[in-house]
Motif scaffolding. Sequence first.
Motif, PDB file in Angstrom:
ATOM      1  N   TRP A   1      25.578  41.058  37.459  1.00  0.00           N
ATOM      2  CA  TRP A   1      25.867  39.698  37.005  1.00  0.00           C
ATOM      3  C   TRP A   1      26.610  39.731  35.667  1.00  0.00           C
ATOM      4  O   TRP A   1      27.589  39.012  35.456  1.00  0.00           O
ATOM      5  CB  TRP A   1      24.567  38.928  36.908  1.00  0.00           C
ATOM      6  CG  TRP A   1      24.647  37.503  36.474  1.00  0.00           C
ATOM      7  CD1 TRP A   1      25.770  36.741  36.287  1.00  0.00           C
ATOM      8  CD2 TRP A   1      23.546  36.658  36.166  1.00  0.00           C
ATOM      9  NE1 TRP A   1      25.418  35.479  35.884  1.00  0.00           N
ATOM     10  CE2 TRP A   1      24.062  35.395  35.807  1.00  0.00           C
ATOM     11  CE3 TRP A   1      22.175  36.833  36.169  1.00  0.00           C
ATOM     12  CZ2 TRP A   1      23.246  34.326  35.448  1.00  0.00           C
ATOM     13  CZ3 TRP A   1      21.362  35.771  35.823  1.00  0.00           C
ATOM     14  CH2 TRP A   1      21.894  34.531  35.461  1.00  0.00           C
TER      15      TRP A   1
ATOM     16  N   LEU B   1      26.819  37.283  44.657  1.00  0.00           N
ATOM     17  CA  LEU B   1      27.283  37.089  43.287  1.00  0.00           C
ATOM     18  C   LEU B   1      28.765  36.745  43.163  1.00  0.00           C
ATOM     19  O   LEU B   1      29.136  35.921  42.334  1.00  0.00           O
ATOM     20  CB  LEU B   1      26.966  38.310  42.423  1.00  0.00           C
ATOM     21  CG  LEU B   1      25.525  38.461  41.972  1.00  0.00           C
ATOM     22  CD1 LEU B   1      25.341  39.723  41.133  1.00  0.00           C
ATOM     23  CD2 LEU B   1      25.040  37.245  41.195  1.00  0.00           C
TER      24      LEU B   1
ATOM     25  N   ILE C   1      20.083  34.595  43.266  1.00  0.00           N
ATOM     26  CA  ILE C   1      20.604  35.737  44.025  1.00  0.00           C
ATOM     27  C   ILE C   1      20.012  37.039  43.493  1.00  0.00           C
ATOM     28  O   ILE C   1      19.558  37.886  44.276  1.00  0.00           O
ATOM     29  CB  ILE C   1      22.146  35.756  43.985  1.00  0.00           C
ATOM     30  CG1 ILE C   1      22.691  34.586  44.807  1.00  0.00           C
ATOM     31  CG2 ILE C   1      22.699  37.084  44.501  1.00  0.00           C
ATOM     32  CD1 ILE C   1      24.150  34.294  44.580  1.00  0.00           C
TER      33      ILE C   1
ATOM     34  N   ARG D   1      31.974  31.902  44.784  1.00  0.00           N
ATOM     35  CA  ARG D   1      31.973  30.795  43.805  1.00  0.00           C
ATOM     36  C   ARG D   1      31.256  29.606  44.358  1.00  0.00           C
ATOM     37  O   ARG D   1      31.192  29.201  45.368  1.00  0.00           O
ATOM     38  CB  ARG D   1      33.400  30.437  43.439  1.00  0.00           C
ATOM     39  CG  ARG D   1      33.977  31.528  42.592  1.00  0.00           C
ATOM     40  CD  ARG D   1      35.196  31.001  41.851  1.00  0.00           C
ATOM     41  NE  ARG D   1      35.596  31.994  40.901  1.00  0.00           N
ATOM     42  CZ  ARG D   1      35.496  31.831  39.598  1.00  0.00           C
ATOM     43  NH1 ARG D   1      35.060  30.726  39.088  1.00  0.00           N
ATOM     44  NH2 ARG D   1      35.869  32.770  38.780  1.00  0.00           N
TER      45      ARG D   1
ATOM     46  N   LYS E   1      25.101  25.390  40.255  1.00  0.00           N
ATOM     47  CA  LYS E   1      25.773  26.630  39.866  1.00  0.00           C
ATOM     48  C   LYS E   1      24.971  27.445  38.861  1.00  0.00           C
ATOM     49  O   LYS E   1      24.996  28.667  38.891  1.00  0.00           O
ATOM     50  CB  LYS E   1      27.158  26.321  39.294  1.00  0.00           C
ATOM     51  CG  LYS E   1      28.181  26.017  40.318  1.00  0.00           C
ATOM     52  CD  LYS E   1      29.489  25.709  39.634  1.00  0.00           C
ATOM     53  CE  LYS E   1      30.575  26.572  40.222  1.00  0.00           C
ATOM     54  NZ  LYS E   1      31.864  26.329  39.601  1.00  0.00           N
TER      55      LYS E   1
ATOM     56  N   ARG F   1      22.276  29.380  40.912  1.00  0.00           N
ATOM     57  CA  ARG F   1      22.665  30.224  42.037  1.00  0.00           C
ATOM     58  C   ARG F   1      22.571  31.717  41.721  1.00  0.00           C
ATOM     59  O   ARG F   1      21.933  32.473  42.452  1.00  0.00           O
ATOM     60  CB  ARG F   1      24.075  29.867  42.513  1.00  0.00           C
ATOM     61  CG  ARG F   1      24.443  30.514  43.824  1.00  0.00           C
ATOM     62  CD  ARG F   1      25.763  30.008  44.370  1.00  0.00           C
ATOM     63  NE  ARG F   1      26.930  30.496  43.676  1.00  0.00           N
ATOM     64  CZ  ARG F   1      27.366  31.753  43.701  1.00  0.00           C
ATOM     65  NH1 ARG F   1      26.682  32.647  44.358  1.00  0.00           N
ATOM     66  NH2 ARG F   1      28.446  32.104  43.069  1.00  0.00           N
ATOM     67  N   ARG F   2      23.172  32.137  40.645  1.00  0.00           N
ATOM     68  CA  ARG F   2      23.189  33.577  40.343  1.00  0.00           C
ATOM     69  C   ARG F   2      21.811  34.133  39.999  1.00  0.00           C
ATOM     70  O   ARG F   2      21.448  35.207  40.491  1.00  0.00           O
ATOM     71  CB  ARG F   2      24.236  33.886  39.281  1.00  0.00           C
ATOM     72  CG  ARG F   2      25.641  33.756  39.879  1.00  0.00           C
ATOM     73  CD  ARG F   2      26.714  34.143  38.931  1.00  0.00           C
ATOM     74  NE  ARG F   2      28.010  34.063  39.605  1.00  0.00           N
ATOM     75  CZ  ARG F   2      29.164  34.137  38.990  1.00  0.00           C
ATOM     76  NH1 ARG F   2      29.202  34.288  37.670  1.00  0.00           N
ATOM     77  NH2 ARG F   2      30.286  34.068  39.667  1.00  0.00           N
TER      78      ARG F   2
END
Length: 124
Positions: free
Chosen positions: A61, A121, A10, A124, A3, A6-7
Motif C-alpha cells: 500500500w 490495491l 483489502i 481505483r 475510498k 477500501r485499501r
Amino acid sequence: MNKSLRRPLIVGGAAVAALVVWAVAVPVAGVALTVHMGGGPQEVGPVSVVVASLVIGLAGWALLAVLERVASRPGRVWTVVALAVLVLSLLGPLGGAVGGGAMSVLIVMHLVVGGVLVGGLARR
C-alpha cells in the motif's frame, strides 16, 4: 465503497484470507506447518501468518501511494512490482518448508495473499 476504507479493508482481507488457509490446513487438516528458521525448525502459527500478511500488505500500500505521486501509470507499475515480489516470495516456501504438506500450504498462503493484494490495491 468509501475510498478511504477500501485499501485498509483489502490489506485486512489479505490477512484474514491467509488466516483462513492456515485454519483449514493446520487445525482442521492436521498439516504440520513447519519451516527452517535460523537455529532450527519452527512452527508457523496464526500470529505469524497475520503479522506477515499485514506487513507485506502495508508495504504494498505504501509503495502504491508513492507511485501514485511520482509515476504516470502507478497501477501498472505497482502491479508489475507486486507480481515480481509474489514470485520471489515463493522461494521462501520452496526452500524453507519442512515437508511437502507445509510447502504446499505456504505456497497457497502466499498466492492467496498476493491475489487479494494485487487484485484489490491497484484498482481505483
